[in-house]
Design an enzyme around this catalytic site. Structure first.
Site, PDB file in Angstrom:
ATOM      1  CD  GLU A 143      42.617  15.681  89.311  1.00  0.00           C
ATOM      2  OE1 GLU A 143      43.445  14.969  88.693  1.00  0.00           O
ATOM      3  OE2 GLU A 143      42.421  15.584  90.520  1.00  0.00           O
ATOM      4  CG  HIS A 144      41.242  17.462  83.716  1.00  0.00           C
ATOM      5  ND1 HIS A 144      41.033  16.563  82.694  1.00  0.00           N
ATOM      6  CD2 HIS A 144      40.387  17.117  84.705  1.00  0.00           C
ATOM      7  CE1 HIS A 144      40.064  15.718  83.057  1.00  0.00           C
ATOM      8  NE2 HIS A 144      39.663  16.029  84.279  1.00  0.00           N
ATOM      9  CB  THR A 145      47.709  20.337  85.250  1.00  0.00           C
ATOM     10  OG1 THR A 145      47.866  19.282  86.206  1.00  0.00           O
ATOM     11  CG2 THR A 145      46.846  21.433  85.857  1.00  0.00           C
ATOM     12  N   GLY A 186      36.518   1.577  88.834  1.00  0.00           N
ATOM     13  CA  GLY A 186      35.609   2.633  88.376  1.00  0.00           C
ATOM     14  C   GLY A 186      35.508   3.798  89.336  1.00  0.00           C
ATOM     15  N   GLY A 221      38.009   5.991  89.870  1.00  0.00           N
ATOM     16  CA  GLY A 221      38.965   7.041  89.521  1.00  0.00           C
ATOM     17  C   GLY A 221      40.218   7.000  90.371  1.00  0.00           C
ATOM     18  CG  LEU A 222      40.367   5.611  93.915  1.00  0.00           C
ATOM     19  CD1 LEU A 222      39.968   4.711  95.081  1.00  0.00           C
ATOM     20  CD2 LEU A 222      40.891   6.948  94.437  1.00  0.00           C
ATOM     21  CG  ASP A 262      46.266   8.148  86.140  1.00  0.00           C
ATOM     22  OD1 ASP A 262      46.168   9.166  86.848  1.00  0.00           O
ATOM     23  OD2 ASP A 262      45.445   7.863  85.252  1.00  0.00           O
ATOM     24  CE1 TYR A 292      41.717  12.886  81.244  1.00  0.00           C
ATOM     25  CE2 TYR A 292      42.457  12.239  79.059  1.00  0.00           C
ATOM     26  CZ  TYR A 292      42.747  12.621  80.356  1.00  0.00           C
ATOM     27  OH  TYR A 292      44.045  12.753  80.758  1.00  0.00           O
TER      28      TYR A 292
HETATM   29  C1  GLA Z   1      42.891  10.783  84.484  1.00  0.00           C
HETATM   30  C2  GLA Z   1      44.064  10.653  83.521  1.00  0.00           C
HETATM   31  C3  GLA Z   1      45.252  11.484  83.993  1.00  0.00           C
HETATM   32  C4  GLA Z   1      44.835  12.925  84.303  1.00  0.00           C
HETATM   33  C5  GLA Z   1      43.593  12.947  85.169  1.00  0.00           C
HETATM   34  C6  GLA Z   1      43.060  14.338  85.370  1.00  0.00           C
HETATM   35  O1  GLA Z   1      43.218  10.217  85.705  1.00  0.00           O
HETATM   36  O2  GLA Z   1      44.440   9.306  83.417  1.00  0.00           O
HETATM   37  O3  GLA Z   1      46.281  11.436  83.031  1.00  0.00           O
HETATM   38  O4  GLA Z   1      44.648  13.648  83.111  1.00  0.00           O
HETATM   39  O5  GLA Z   1      42.549  12.151  84.641  1.00  0.00           O
HETATM   40  O6  GLA Z   1      43.960  15.111  86.097  1.00  0.00           O
END
Ligand code: GLA
Length: 395
Positions: free
Chosen positions: A35-37, A123, A125-126, A173, A225
């Site tokens: 995550e956030h990588t 909303g 996060g999927l 995503d 973000y």
């Molecule tokens: C969101 C962003 C992705 C990713 C995630 C965190 O989903 O769209 O690109 O950065 O957050 O891992």
């Protein structure tokens, strides 16, 4: 639970009075870990979920882009020739962005009728937006025979979201939606874009992946973000590396000691340790170990996102703690954070108890009731209906 096959076709005929030229489906995703990588050139390990968007498209003889959603109704007509970043608002901007990005890439795009029909919880996060843009992009590219492969579609949809819609996300995503395959995790190196399918058959081990949608309202997501991205870039600059991906775990203590700002130090520590956790999860799964062994890495990821990256909210932390107390082998937030979903690795027989424990913890804190559902890795984007003749019908 996915919108019934053919539902977009039926809705298209109702909206436009003629059948679509081509229909595609693309899924949302959960990220197992990593995550956030993705904007740090690191590793991610998502799976496609069986919720997605069907996109039915057909050429129009004029240069109008007409978009209708089975859920939200029609959007305002747009002219293909005057599409500009920021020039469309709301959900239809994701569709317009794809058409704009195709034009920018030198493809001749005329008028289009587009009907979208989706069932990704919004909303949560999927990646409902990735499902939307990937389904539309795949359908239009197929309809017009533009000859773009899936990697090109990933780049196109990411560019459309970054440059047209204005969301500075990474490549996670869109990659999951377009490249994931049924029964597998997608192990992606976001620097080289090399990817590999990792089998993920939890049922064989009496396990399930239970997703809990906390339904916590997303607050300040966009600004926060972008702030995380900037902090990571600042850390990489200070350390003299192209991206945090280039800091080895073994060098981390020394690297952290060189970062003056404690916030930037924490952000960097999350990213470097998270990349390592992804590699360890893949290593355990590759070795054919009992997947229960990955549970502690999932939970460590959550702790890092909570304490170092600071993207969790109380509902996410409460859901993780309640799930672990009820016997989950591991639990973590998934996606950007600030609300959205938690994933938990549970014994199948224990899933109802974990679900009840989270619901009870939410009730006792006065949070809205969460929604839980199990997922298995679904197929990535695929065609539901062949393209028909490219000739637009007379008006
Ligand atoms: C969101 C962003 C992705 C990713 C995630 C965190 O989903 O769209 O690109 O950065 O957050 O891992």
């Amino acid at each position: 639970m996915t919108a019934a096959p053919g539902s977009a076709r039926t809705a298209f005929v109702e909206a436009f009075g003629r059948p679509p030229g081509c229909v595609w489906w693309a899924p949302g995703r959960v990220n197992l870990i990593g995550e956030h990588t993705d904007y740090n050139d690191g590793y991610v390990l998502p799976l496609a979920i069986p919720f997605g968007v069907q996109a039915a498209v057909r050429e129009r003889p004029d240069r109008v882009l007409r978009v209708v959603s089975a859920q939200s109704g029609p959007a305002a007509d747009l002219r293909v020739d005057t599409l500009r970043p920021g020039g469309a608002a709301g959900w239809s901007a994701y569709v317009a962005g794809v058409v704009w990005a195709l034009g920018e890439a030198g493809h001749e795009i005329g008028g289009l009728d587009v009907l979208v029909d989706g069932d990704v919880p919004l909303g949560a996060g999927l990646s409902s937006s990735a499902a939307l843009e990937c389904s539309v992009a795949a359908a239009v590219v197929d309809l017009l025979d533009l000859g773009l492969d899936r990697s090109a579609l990933v780049q196109l949809t990411k560019r459309s979201e970054n440059a047209f819609v204005g969301v500075p996300n990474g490549i996670l995503d869109q990659s999951a939606s377009l490249l994931a395959t049924e029964g597998h995790l997608l192990f992606l190196d976001t620097r080289t874009l090399a990817s590999r399918q990792v089998p993920f058959d939890l049922a064989r081990h009496g396990l399930a992946l239970l997703v809990v949608d906390t339904r916590a309202p997303h607050a300040l997501v966009d600004g926060e973000y972008a702030a995380r991205r900037l902090a990571c870039e600042a850390a990489a600059r200070e350390l003299g590396v192209p991206a945090l991906r280039d800091v080895d775990l073994a060098e981390l203590p020394e690297a952290l000691a060189r970062l003056v700002d404690p916030v930037i130090r924490r952000r960097a520590r999350h990213v470097v340790t998270e990349d390592d956790r992804v590699l360890r999860v893949v290593g355990l799964l590759d070795a054919g170990d009992d997947p229960r062994a990955i549970g502690s890495l999932l939970t460590a990821s959550h702790v890092s996102l909570r304490d170092d990256f600071e993207v969790t909210v109380p509902a996410l932390d409460v859901a993780v703690d309640a799930a672990l107390d009820a016997g989950a082998h591991g639990a973590r937030m998934t996606g950007a954070g600030f609300g959205g979903c938690v994933i938990t690795l549970v014994d199948t027989a224990n899933a109802p108890a974990v679900e009840r424990a989270v619901a009870e913890a939410f009730r006792s804190r006065g949070f809205a009731p969460p929604k839980a559902f199990e997922v298995t890795p679904a197929a990535g984007a695929h065609r539901l209906e062949q393209p028909v003749s490219r000739q637009p019908s007379p008006p």
